[in-house]
Design a protein around this motif. Sequence first.
Motif, PDB file in Angstrom:
ATOM      1  N   THR A  24     -23.077   1.358  40.700  1.00 51.58           N
ATOM      2  CA  THR A  24     -21.863   0.962  39.676  1.00 51.58           C
ATOM      3  C   THR A  24     -21.045   0.297  39.154  1.00 51.58           C
ATOM      4  O   THR A  24     -20.332   0.035  37.880  1.00 51.58           O
ATOM      5  N   HIS A  25     -19.896  -0.449  40.573  1.00 57.84           N
ATOM      6  CA  HIS A  25     -19.654  -1.515  40.894  1.00 57.84           C
ATOM      7  C   HIS A  25     -19.863  -2.517  41.469  1.00 57.84           C
ATOM      8  O   HIS A  25     -20.596  -2.330  42.192  1.00 57.84           O
ATOM      9  N   TYR A  26     -19.603  -4.243  41.356  1.00 58.71           N
ATOM     10  CA  TYR A  26     -19.426  -4.694  42.342  1.00 58.71           C
ATOM     11  C   TYR A  26     -18.435  -5.170  42.936  1.00 58.71           C
ATOM     12  O   TYR A  26     -17.021  -5.926  41.561  1.00 58.71           O
ATOM     13  N   MET A  27     -17.589  -5.265  44.158  1.00 59.33           N
ATOM     14  CA  MET A  27     -16.381  -5.747  44.584  1.00 59.33           C
ATOM     15  C   MET A  27     -16.509  -6.850  45.153  1.00 59.33           C
ATOM     16  O   MET A  27     -17.326  -7.090  46.328  1.00 59.33           O
ATOM     17  N   ILE A  28     -16.094  -7.628  44.614  1.00 61.56           N
ATOM     18  CA  ILE A  28     -16.329  -9.306  45.432  1.00 61.56           C
ATOM     19  C   ILE A  28     -15.014  -9.850  46.349  1.00 61.56           C
ATOM     20  O   ILE A  28     -13.940  -9.611  45.588  1.00 61.56           O
ATOM     21  N   PHE A  29     -14.919  -9.665  47.450  1.00 68.05           N
ATOM     22  CA  PHE A  29     -14.079 -10.130  48.753  1.00 68.05           C
ATOM     23  C   PHE A  29     -13.589 -11.521  48.448  1.00 68.05           C
ATOM     24  O   PHE A  29     -14.472 -12.590  48.651  1.00 68.05           O
ATOM     25  N   SER A  30     -12.488 -12.217  47.906  1.00 66.53           N
ATOM     26  CA  SER A  30     -12.008 -13.411  48.208  1.00 66.53           C
ATOM     27  C   SER A  30     -11.034 -13.981  48.691  1.00 66.53           C
ATOM     28  O   SER A  30     -10.460 -12.869  49.182  1.00 66.53           O
ATOM     29  N   LYS A  31     -10.425 -15.166  48.287  1.00 67.72           N
ATOM     30  CA  LYS A  31      -9.410 -14.875  49.288  1.00 67.72           C
ATOM     31  C   LYS A  31      -8.388 -16.729  48.204  1.00 67.72           C
ATOM     32  O   LYS A  31      -9.156 -17.065  46.859  1.00 67.72           O
ATOM     33  N   THR A  32      -7.013 -16.064  47.673  1.00 65.32           N
ATOM     34  CA  THR A  32      -6.272 -17.258  47.070  1.00 65.32           C
ATOM     35  C   THR A  32      -4.980 -18.012  47.729  1.00 65.32           C
ATOM     36  O   THR A  32      -4.500 -17.330  48.940  1.00 65.32           O
ATOM     37  N   TYR A  33      -4.569 -18.944  46.866  1.00 65.75           N
ATOM     38  CA  TYR A  33      -2.856 -18.885  47.859  1.00 65.75           C
ATOM     39  C   TYR A  33      -1.645 -19.396  47.086  1.00 65.75           C
ATOM     40  O   TYR A  33      -2.125 -19.317  45.725  1.00 65.75           O
ATOM     41  N   ARG A  34      -0.598 -19.286  47.304  1.00 61.76           N
ATOM     42  CA  ARG A  34       0.886 -19.388  46.754  1.00 61.76           C
ATOM     43  C   ARG A  34       0.891 -20.749  47.901  1.00 61.76           C
ATOM     44  O   ARG A  34       0.644 -21.212  48.519  1.00 61.76           O
ATOM     45  N   LYS A  74      -0.033 -20.578  51.721  1.00 63.21           N
ATOM     46  CA  LYS A  74       0.056 -18.873  52.279  1.00 63.21           C
ATOM     47  C   LYS A  74      -1.097 -18.477  51.662  1.00 63.21           C
ATOM     48  O   LYS A  74      -1.082 -18.428  50.607  1.00 63.21           O
ATOM     49  N   PRO A  75      -1.768 -18.384  52.452  1.00 62.12           N
ATOM     50  CA  PRO A  75      -3.937 -18.072  52.387  1.00 62.12           C
ATOM     51  C   PRO A  75      -2.998 -15.968  51.975  1.00 62.12           C
ATOM     52  O   PRO A  75      -1.945 -15.712  52.456  1.00 62.12           O
ATOM     53  N   GLU A  76      -3.785 -15.872  50.593  1.00 63.90           N
ATOM     54  CA  GLU A  76      -3.944 -14.344  50.702  1.00 63.90           C
ATOM     55  C   GLU A  76      -5.339 -14.039  50.205  1.00 63.90           C
ATOM     56  O   GLU A  76      -6.280 -14.775  49.696  1.00 63.90           O
ATOM     57  N   GLY A  77      -5.676 -12.529  50.651  1.00 59.77           N
ATOM     58  CA  GLY A  77      -6.940 -11.836  49.970  1.00 59.77           C
ATOM     59  C   GLY A  77      -6.978 -11.261  48.510  1.00 59.77           C
ATOM     60  O   GLY A  77      -5.860 -11.246  48.265  1.00 59.77           O
ATOM     61  N   HIS A  78      -7.958 -11.693  48.554  1.00 62.05           N
ATOM     62  CA  HIS A  78      -8.016 -11.610  46.989  1.00 62.05           C
ATOM     63  C   HIS A  78      -9.220 -10.146  46.639  1.00 62.05           C
ATOM     64  O   HIS A  78      -9.922 -10.455  47.317  1.00 62.05           O
ATOM     65  N   ILE A  79      -9.639  -9.589  45.666  1.00 59.76           N
ATOM     66  CA  ILE A  79     -10.313  -9.057  45.667  1.00 59.76           C
ATOM     67  C   ILE A  79     -10.565  -8.792  43.497  1.00 59.76           C
ATOM     68  O   ILE A  79      -9.657  -8.407  43.054  1.00 59.76           O
ATOM     69  N   ILE A  80     -12.067  -8.667  43.342  1.00 60.08           N
ATOM     70  CA  ILE A  80     -12.507  -8.889  42.021  1.00 60.08           C
ATOM     71  C   ILE A  80     -12.801  -7.106  41.797  1.00 60.08           C
ATOM     72  O   ILE A  80     -14.270  -7.379  42.391  1.00 60.08           O
ATOM     73  N   LEU A  81     -13.151  -6.566  41.328  1.00 61.35           N
ATOM     74  CA  LEU A  81     -13.452  -5.683  40.692  1.00 61.35           C
ATOM     75  C   LEU A  81     -13.921  -5.479  39.117  1.00 61.35           C
ATOM     76  O   LEU A  81     -13.580  -5.533  38.231  1.00 61.35           O
ATOM     77  N   ILE A  82     -15.580  -5.143  39.218  1.00 61.69           N
ATOM     78  CA  ILE A  82     -16.245  -5.531  38.091  1.00 61.69           C
ATOM     79  C   ILE A  82     -17.809  -4.382  38.579  1.00 61.69           C
ATOM     80  O   ILE A  82     -18.303  -4.087  38.681  1.00 61.69           O
TER      81      ILE A  82
END
Length: 290
Positions: A184-194, A263-271
């Motif tokens: 029903t959903h796809y959750m993409i686990f990724s990473k970003t930074y500042r 500064k790395p951070e976790g990132h999540i995208i829900l589609i």
Amino acid sequence: MAKRKVDDERMKEPESAESSSEESSSEDDTNMLDVEFEWFDPQPDHDFHGLKTLLRQLFDVDAQSSDLSALTDLILAQPLLGSTVKVEGNETDPYAFLTVLNLHEHKDKPVIQQLTNYIQAQSKRNTDISQLDALLNKSSDARVGLVLTERLINIPSEVVPPMYNMLLEEISWAIEEKEPYDFTHYMIFSKTYREVASALGEEDAPKQKKQKNVGKKGSSETFYFHPEDEVLQRHAAAFGSFDYLKEAVGSDSKRTFQELGVKPEGHIILIEAAKFEGAVKALQEYFNQT
């Protein structure tokens, strides 16, 4: 599920400045090397250590929050779903990978429980992704596919669209054969930074004509390790970045600019599943234009 064929593509990669300096008198000239990337199904006999290394890179300082060995085994337990990218044949370590795990189907496995608890904890700290808490609740009827993907830093983003296209095809085959991939959903686990202010002392810091307005906690602007995330989140029901649970250290060793650290951070995208194919198509169109 029918096994897909190996795909390959040639891409241009810059040759090192050292090797090109003898062949060119101009500093602006860059020699290019042909690199042949090949897409393979995950190989249980060869890919364990390479996949575990990429997972450790993906989860960054929070890698110890989950049993990465068990997670790697789970990925390799579904060898006809997902892809790896290699350059020297099937028996070598992967340079990139993409897969999807059914969080509901594997909910009783300790490593999935660890991951689910981790994501729910992060969703409570960021209102942008707060709906993930209810979505991942044991009483939820949602069937969430966790998309995990990572690549070595020097691998071009163009290897990504074929992996997503293959994933769509493989999921379609799996659903036809009544396998549990009707999400029903796809959750993409990724990473970003500042960007963050450098911790280097005055005597070590480079001379600057103008100092950017960046504090120790980082700038408000988000940068992407995975450029495709900017495309995918245009189709998202929710997306957001979050601080890692473990305090990151050594940002100066991850500098992208002379005067700034990272500064790395976790990132999540829900589609939502109904929009996932459109997101993948947009991904292909984006990289065709670049």
